[in-house]
Design a protein around this motif. Structure first.
Motif, PDB file in Angstrom:
ATOM      1  N   PHE A 328      34.480  41.226  26.222  1.00  0.00           N
ATOM      2  CA  PHE A 328      33.698  41.747  27.337  1.00  0.00           C
ATOM      3  C   PHE A 328      34.097  41.088  28.661  1.00  0.00           C
ATOM      4  CE2 PHE A 328      30.047  41.383  30.195  1.00  0.00           C
ATOM      5  CZ  PHE A 328      29.647  42.710  30.305  1.00  0.00           C
ATOM      6  N   LEU A 329      34.343  39.771  28.629  1.00  0.00           N
ATOM      7  CA  LEU A 329      34.550  39.022  29.864  1.00  0.00           C
ATOM      8  C   LEU A 329      35.998  38.990  30.335  1.00  0.00           C
ATOM      9  CD1 LEU A 329      32.220  35.946  29.224  1.00  0.00           C
ATOM     10  CD2 LEU A 329      31.834  37.787  30.867  1.00  0.00           C
ATOM     11  N   GLN A 330      36.921  38.808  29.401  1.00  0.00           N
ATOM     12  CA  GLN A 330      38.298  38.541  29.796  1.00  0.00           C
ATOM     13  C   GLN A 330      38.906  39.723  30.566  1.00  0.00           C
ATOM     14  OE1 GLN A 330      40.577  36.925  26.549  1.00  0.00           O
ATOM     15  NE2 GLN A 330      41.534  35.507  27.969  1.00  0.00           N
ATOM     16  N   GLY A 331      39.388  39.432  31.763  1.00  0.00           N
ATOM     17  CA  GLY A 331      40.014  40.460  32.581  1.00  0.00           C
ATOM     18  C   GLY A 331      39.042  41.280  33.406  1.00  0.00           C
ATOM     19  N   SER A 338      29.137  34.489  39.122  1.00  0.00           N
ATOM     20  CA  SER A 338      27.935  35.272  38.814  1.00  0.00           C
ATOM     21  C   SER A 338      28.287  36.689  38.357  1.00  0.00           C
ATOM     22  CB  SER A 338      27.019  35.343  40.042  1.00  0.00           C
ATOM     23  OG  SER A 338      27.701  35.914  41.147  1.00  0.00           O
ATOM     24  N   ASP A 339      29.527  37.109  38.584  1.00  0.00           N
ATOM     25  CA  ASP A 339      29.978  38.423  38.105  1.00  0.00           C
ATOM     26  C   ASP A 339      30.459  38.357  36.666  1.00  0.00           C
ATOM     27  OD1 ASP A 339      29.539  39.570  40.648  1.00  0.00           O
ATOM     28  OD2 ASP A 339      31.508  38.868  41.335  1.00  0.00           O
ATOM     29  N   CYS A 340      30.549  37.143  36.121  1.00  0.00           N
ATOM     30  CA  CYS A 340      31.108  36.951  34.776  1.00  0.00           C
ATOM     31  C   CYS A 340      30.017  36.486  33.813  1.00  0.00           C
ATOM     32  CB  CYS A 340      32.249  35.938  34.821  1.00  0.00           C
ATOM     33  SG  CYS A 340      33.575  36.374  35.972  1.00  0.00           S
ATOM     34  N   ARG A 355      41.065  37.373  40.678  1.00  0.00           N
ATOM     35  CA  ARG A 355      39.833  38.158  40.716  1.00  0.00           C
ATOM     36  C   ARG A 355      39.504  38.757  39.354  1.00  0.00           C
ATOM     37  NH1 ARG A 355      39.481  41.248  46.593  1.00  0.00           N
ATOM     38  NH2 ARG A 355      39.565  39.338  47.858  1.00  0.00           N
ATOM     39  N   GLN A 356      39.617  37.888  38.359  1.00  0.00           N
ATOM     40  CA  GLN A 356      39.310  38.299  36.987  1.00  0.00           C
ATOM     41  C   GLN A 356      38.543  37.185  36.286  1.00  0.00           C
ATOM     42  OE1 GLN A 356      42.988  39.289  35.012  1.00  0.00           O
ATOM     43  NE2 GLN A 356      43.018  41.369  35.827  1.00  0.00           N
ATOM     44  N   CYS A 357      37.613  37.594  35.403  1.00  0.00           N
ATOM     45  CA  CYS A 357      36.872  36.619  34.603  1.00  0.00           C
ATOM     46  C   CYS A 357      37.770  36.045  33.520  1.00  0.00           C
ATOM     47  CB  CYS A 357      35.659  37.277  33.940  1.00  0.00           C
ATOM     48  SG  CYS A 357      34.449  37.979  35.075  1.00  0.00           S
TER      49      CYS A 357
END
Length: 431
Positions: A328-331, A338-340, A355-357
């Motif tokens: 879910f998070l990676q990329g 807070s967006d991750c 700009r990636q989790c």
């Protein structure tokens, strides 16, 4: 309506009438007005939340949908006959907190149970007559007729790899699932049996129940029908479900939640025993047989316990496999950390250059649990223990770094906490 307006007009004007002001000091008038406003606002909020009760509690819809599919031969399960034909599953108190996930306390075979069923497709339908076919097409569409048992085995294995990771223990879990699906134990899995098990696997908590079934701190699965399933009765400490009606839960701030837990919860030594069980549960989630799991909503509402004050996780909905969280998070696009976020509090760092989790979580399970235990254990703790306990909990809450890289320190801190608590309650009636 006209009478109601007159009544409101009189009540609003009453505290300011000349006669009343002549008899009461101004300060008392203000208190009366504040009390009246408090009662009015509180009553209005309760009314608004109760108006949504019919949407939160739709157990009858769930039973109608499931039994319709059962009678058509589309699904099967170990409790289908008792649920749909013999009416031996008793639905009691509604514990749902979301319309799409129905949760009820109940009784089956003289045992307290928790009944869980998802009705997202039925609720999203515009008209009730269309709900059942829509559910059949969406939820019970796999596997299709003609699928061999070997193909179904591969389907399950691929699904487990995607959600739990590529683990050597998965083939054994597939065998357990197929054994559970074979209700009459004829070494064959019918299409209805396969559809039911596949639908169940799509339920996050059901997958967690299977993965943690050997752990003493997770509720035990008792039976199912389609994607409706029964577990052990709701743990005693889960007061948010057992005491408060669903419509009232959102009204209480977190501070009041903690206060109620302390007022109505067990004595401190029992709380220490429950906390030890919670710490053991954290250990069970870390590198178990089916990988690592993350607690993504760490609240006192999930701190349940048995009659012997042994910890039981009240709700596994927000416990997620590491592979699922990473996927879910990676990329994922982000501007800030807070967006991750997965769930409520599983947070990953944001690579601001890309700009990636990232896939690793910032805070491990133990740090979040220790934040919880500060509110749960420090109030009422013995005076000679409070300072040392507070120090260890503070150390624990500051555990940082990526969750996958703190294993050694994680284990040491957890061991110290358990030892401290056991030393306090050992050789007493509370142990």
């Amino acid at each position: 309506m006209r009478r109601l307006r007159r009544l409101v007009h009189l009540v609003l004007l009453c505290p300011f009438s000349k006669g009343l002001q002549g008899r009461l000091p101004g300060i008392r008038v203000k208190y009366v007005l504040l009390v009246w406003l408090g009662i009015f606002v509180g009553s209005w909020m309760v009314y608004v939340h109760y108006s949504s009760y019919s949407e939160l509690c739709r157990g009858h819809v769930c039973q109608v949908v499931i039994c319709d599919q059962y009678r058509k031969g589309i699904i099967s399960g170990s409790v289908c006959q008792d649920l749909c034909k013999l009416q031996k599953v008793e639905w009691r108190t509604c514990l749902s907190s979301a319309p799409g996930q129905q949760v009820y306390s109940g009784l089956w075979q003289d045992k307290e149970v928790t009944i869980k069923c998802g009705i997202e497709e039925a609720l999203n339908s515009k008209a009730w007559p269309d709900a059942v076919p829509g559910r059949e097409l969406v939820l019970f569409d796999k596997p299709t007729r003609g699928t061999s048992i070997q193909e179904f085995r591969e389907m399950i294995l691929s699904f487990l790899k995607a959600n739990l990771g590529d683990l050597p223990s998965l083939p054994a879990l597939v065998d357990q699932i197929l054994f559970m699906a074979d209700l009459n134990k004829d070494s064959r899995v019918s299409l209805a049996e396969a559809k039911s098990v596949w639908a169940l696997l799509q339920r996050n908590e059901f997958l967690l129940l299977l993965s943690l079934q050997e752990k003493e701190h997770a509720s035990r699965l008792l039976g199912y029908c389609g994607d409706l399933y029964l577990t052990e009765g709701i743990p005693r400490g889960s007061w948010h479900g057992a005491v408060l009606l669903p419509a009232l839960r959102p009204l209480l701030p977190s501070v009041l939640h903690r206060a109620l837990q302390q007022w109505f919860g067990p004595a401190w030594p029992w709380r220490a025993k429950i906390a030890i069980g919670l710490l053991e549960f954290v250990e069970e989630l870390f590198h178990g047989s089916y990988g690592t799991f993350y607690m993504c909503e760490t609240t006192l509402a999930n701190v349940g316990y048995t009659a012997a004050y042994d910890f039981k996780m009240a709700d596994l909905q927000q416990v997620a496999p590491e592979a699922t969280v990473r996927r879910f998070l990676q990329g994922r696009h982000c501007e800030h950390s807070s967006d991750c976020i997965y769930g409520r509090d599983c947070r990953a760092p944001c690579d601001r250059l890309m700009r990636q989790c990232k896939g690793d979580l910032i805070q491990p399970n133990l740090a979040k649990v220790c934040e919880l235990l500060r509110d749960y254990l420090l109030p009422g703790a013995p005076a000679d223990l409070r300072e040392e306990l507070g120090k260890q909990l503070r150390t624990c809450t500051t555990l940082s770094g990526l969750a996958s890289q703190v294993e050694a320190h994680h284990s040491l801190v957890l061991s110290h906490l358990k030892t401290l608590l056991w030393r306090e309650i050992s050789n007493t009636n509370y142990s």
